[in-house]
Design an enzyme around this catalytic site. Structure first.
Site, mmCIF file in Angstrom:
data_model
loop_
_atom_site.group_PDB
_atom_site.id
_atom_site.type_symbol
_atom_site.label_atom_id
_atom_site.label_comp_id
_atom_site.label_asym_id
_atom_site.label_seq_id
_atom_site.Cartn_x
_atom_site.Cartn_y
_atom_site.Cartn_z
ATOM 1 C CE LYS A 13 -2.063 -1.080 3.891
ATOM 2 N NZ LYS A 13 -1.345 -2.345 4.194
ATOM 3 N NE ARG A 87 -5.287 -1.293 9.822
ATOM 4 C CZ ARG A 87 -4.167 -0.801 9.283
ATOM 5 N NH1 ARG A 87 -4.129 0.423 8.822
ATOM 6 N NH2 ARG A 87 -3.098 -1.545 9.179
ATOM 7 N NE ARG A 126 7.481 -2.475 6.252
ATOM 8 C CZ ARG A 126 6.158 -2.512 6.248
ATOM 9 N NH1 ARG A 126 5.484 -1.773 5.401
ATOM 10 N NH2 ARG A 126 5.501 -3.267 7.099
ATOM 11 N NE ARG A 152 5.756 -0.553 10.223
ATOM 12 C CZ ARG A 152 4.689 -0.571 9.426
ATOM 13 N NH1 ARG A 152 4.713 0.132 8.299
ATOM 14 N NH2 ARG A 152 3.615 -1.242 9.740
ATOM 15 N NE ARG A 163 1.585 -4.951 11.084
ATOM 16 C CZ ARG A 163 2.649 -4.728 10.298
ATOM 17 N NH1 ARG A 163 3.807 -5.299 10.566
ATOM 18 N NH2 ARG A 163 2.537 -3.945 9.265
HETATM 19 P P1 AP5 Z 1 4.786 -1.579 1.887
HETATM 20 O O1 AP5 Z 1 4.414 -0.756 0.702
HETATM 21 O O2 AP5 Z 1 5.540 -0.932 2.990
HETATM 22 O O3 AP5 Z 1 3.488 -2.355 2.447
HETATM 23 P P2 AP5 Z 1 2.192 -1.823 3.182
HETATM 24 O O4 AP5 Z 1 1.015 -2.478 2.541
HETATM 25 O O5 AP5 Z 1 2.189 -0.333 3.242
HETATM 26 O O6 AP5 Z 1 2.423 -2.500 4.595
HETATM 27 P P3 AP5 Z 1 2.265 -1.954 6.057
HETATM 28 O O7 AP5 Z 1 2.911 -3.030 6.899
HETATM 29 O O8 AP5 Z 1 2.785 -0.579 6.233
HETATM 30 O O9 AP5 Z 1 0.740 -1.996 6.252
HETATM 31 P P4 AP5 Z 1 -0.074 -2.033 7.556
HETATM 32 O O10 AP5 Z 1 -1.447 -1.773 7.081
HETATM 33 O O11 AP5 Z 1 0.100 -3.276 8.351
HETATM 34 O O12 AP5 Z 1 0.614 -0.912 8.462
HETATM 35 P P5 AP5 Z 1 0.143 0.527 8.895
HETATM 36 O O13 AP5 Z 1 1.337 1.368 8.958
HETATM 37 O O14 AP5 Z 1 -1.040 0.990 8.108
HETATM 38 O O15 AP5 Z 1 5.622 -2.834 1.336
HETATM 39 C C1 AP5 Z 1 6.155 -3.808 2.231
HETATM 40 C C2 AP5 Z 1 7.521 -4.285 1.716
HETATM 41 O O16 AP5 Z 1 7.344 -4.988 0.478
HETATM 42 C C3 AP5 Z 1 8.509 -3.133 1.423
HETATM 43 O O17 AP5 Z 1 9.794 -3.551 1.798
HETATM 44 C C4 AP5 Z 1 8.430 -2.956 -0.108
HETATM 45 O O18 AP5 Z 1 9.664 -2.482 -0.632
HETATM 46 C C5 AP5 Z 1 8.101 -4.376 -0.573
HETATM 47 N N1 AP5 Z 1 7.239 -4.393 -1.753
HETATM 48 C C6 AP5 Z 1 6.132 -3.623 -1.982
HETATM 49 N N2 AP5 Z 1 5.582 -3.953 -3.174
HETATM 50 C C7 AP5 Z 1 6.358 -4.958 -3.682
HETATM 51 C C8 AP5 Z 1 6.292 -5.725 -4.896
HETATM 52 N N3 AP5 Z 1 5.310 -5.537 -5.798
HETATM 53 N N4 AP5 Z 1 7.239 -6.655 -5.089
HETATM 54 C C9 AP5 Z 1 8.234 -6.854 -4.170
HETATM 55 N N5 AP5 Z 1 8.354 -6.158 -3.007
HETATM 56 C C10 AP5 Z 1 7.413 -5.226 -2.784
HETATM 57 O O19 AP5 Z 1 -0.416 0.239 10.376
HETATM 58 C C11 AP5 Z 1 0.442 -0.093 11.433
HETATM 59 C C12 AP5 Z 1 -0.376 -0.206 12.717
HETATM 60 O O20 AP5 Z 1 -0.996 1.063 13.024
HETATM 61 C C13 AP5 Z 1 -1.543 -1.194 12.695
HETATM 62 O O21 AP5 Z 1 -1.108 -2.510 12.976
HETATM 63 C C14 AP5 Z 1 -2.450 -0.616 13.785
HETATM 64 O O22 AP5 Z 1 -1.965 -0.938 15.069
HETATM 65 C C15 AP5 Z 1 -2.302 0.884 13.585
HETATM 66 N N6 AP5 Z 1 -3.304 1.455 12.660
HETATM 67 C C16 AP5 Z 1 -3.045 2.059 11.465
HETATM 68 N N7 AP5 Z 1 -4.181 2.451 10.867
HETATM 69 C C17 AP5 Z 1 -5.190 2.074 11.690
HETATM 70 C C18 AP5 Z 1 -6.611 2.181 11.598
HETATM 71 N N8 AP5 Z 1 -7.222 2.738 10.530
HETATM 72 N N9 AP5 Z 1 -7.348 1.693 12.616
HETATM 73 C C19 AP5 Z 1 -6.762 1.136 13.710
HETATM 74 N N10 AP5 Z 1 -5.429 0.979 13.842
HETATM 75 C C20 AP5 Z 1 -4.641 1.446 12.849
#
Ligand code: AP5
Length: 224
Positions: A13, A87, A126, A152, A163
């Site tokens: 994402k 979410r 990552r 992270r 997660r």
């Molecule tokens: P990356 O693009 O970083 O993946 P991502 O989908 O953004 O993953 P996240 O782990 O950041 O998502 P998340 O939803 O768990 O975390 P968030 O920060 O929102 O890519 C990942 C890796 O793969 C990278 O190394 C990249 O280079 C590689 N990659 C990407 N595309 C690729 C491809 N096509 N091929 C090969 N490699 C590739 O949330 C964190 C925490 O915050 C949650 O757990 C929760 O506690 C809290 N939180 C956040 N939002 C909310 C909400 N709305 N409600 C409640 N709690 C929340």
């Protein structure tokens, strides 16, 4: 264009959001990034820090408050991409209400789909450059030697597992909710980054083309 990216941890994402936001000149609004920034500045309670570290969700009212403020900033007036919000269905309802009160609405919800086995490798390897925010991957996108890398706290394998499970529980309600509203586009997130970008762009342009109707305009310059 008002977009939402939904997808499991490591689906890509953040990676895709950066490309799309640059192309469409809209801000990327990531609740995860906002919460991590609040933590780094000591503005997040110990309870929420622990919840995030264990891979759970923070309460709806916390993230709804963050989004209500951020989407009113000047740079978001012509659209935005919400990365990781909503979410839950209550978050989705709160978003609809806040947009409706401003005479606006969502255009598209993109669900990036990636099988479980790939998610672990993507998340665990990552690394983020804390100076630039650039996302790297030790295998697929190695960082330059001068990068200042952060691993992270929630990217340890056992936390990623929590997660993913939290995500699977949440999407069983959220995706049908958006499907019923006719807003959901499912995009295959497997393949290299450019290939996935092409699929995402094609969903967005398909939607913006349909909305532009008779003019058939599909270019980012037509965004509203
Ligand atoms: P990356 O693009 O970083 O993946 P991502 O989908 O953004 O993953 P996240 O782990 O950041 O998502 P998340 O939803 O768990 O975390 P968030 O920060 O929102 O890519 C990942 C890796 O793969 C990278 O190394 C990249 O280079 C590689 N990659 C990407 N595309 C690729 C491809 N096509 N091929 C090969 N490699 C590739 O949330 C964190 C925490 O915050 C949650 O757990 C929760 O506690 C809290 N939180 C956040 N939002 C909310 C909400 N709305 N409600 C409640 N709690 C929340």
């Amino acid at each position: 264009m008002r977009l939402v990216f939904v997808g499991p941890p490591g689906a890509g994402k953040g990676t895709q959001a950066k490309v799309i936001c640059e192309r469409w000149k809209i801000p990327q609004i990531s609740t995860g990034d906002m919460l991590r920034a609040a933590k780094a500045q000591g503005r997040l309670s110990a309870e929420l820090v622990e919840k995030m570290a264990l891979g759970g969700l923070v309460p709806d009212q916390v993230v709804v408050g963050l989004i209500a403020d951020r989407t009113q900033a000047d740079d978001a007036k012509n659209g935005f991409l919400l990365d990781g919000f909503p979410r839950t269905v209550p978050q989705a309802d709160a978003l609809d209400e806040m947009l409706a009160a401003r005479g606006s609405k969502l255009d598209l919800v993109i669900a990036l789909e990636v099988p479980r086995a790939l998610l672990f490798e993507r998340a665990v390897l990552r690394r983020t450059d804390i100076r630039t925010g650039q996302i790297y991957h030790l295998k697929y996108k190695p960082p330059p030697p001068d990068a200042e890398l952060e691993h992270r706290a929630d990217d340890r394998e056992e936390v990623v597992r929590n997660r993913v499970e939290t995500y699977e529980g949440m999407t069983s309600e959220l995706l049908p909710h958006y499907e019923k509203k006719g807003l959901l586009a499912r995009v295959d997130g497997v393949g290299d980054v450019d290939e996935v970008t092409r699929r995402v762009l094609s969903s967005i342009e398909g939607r913006s083309g349909r909305e532009a109707g008779a003019t058939g305009a599909t270019e980012p310059a037509e965004r509203s």
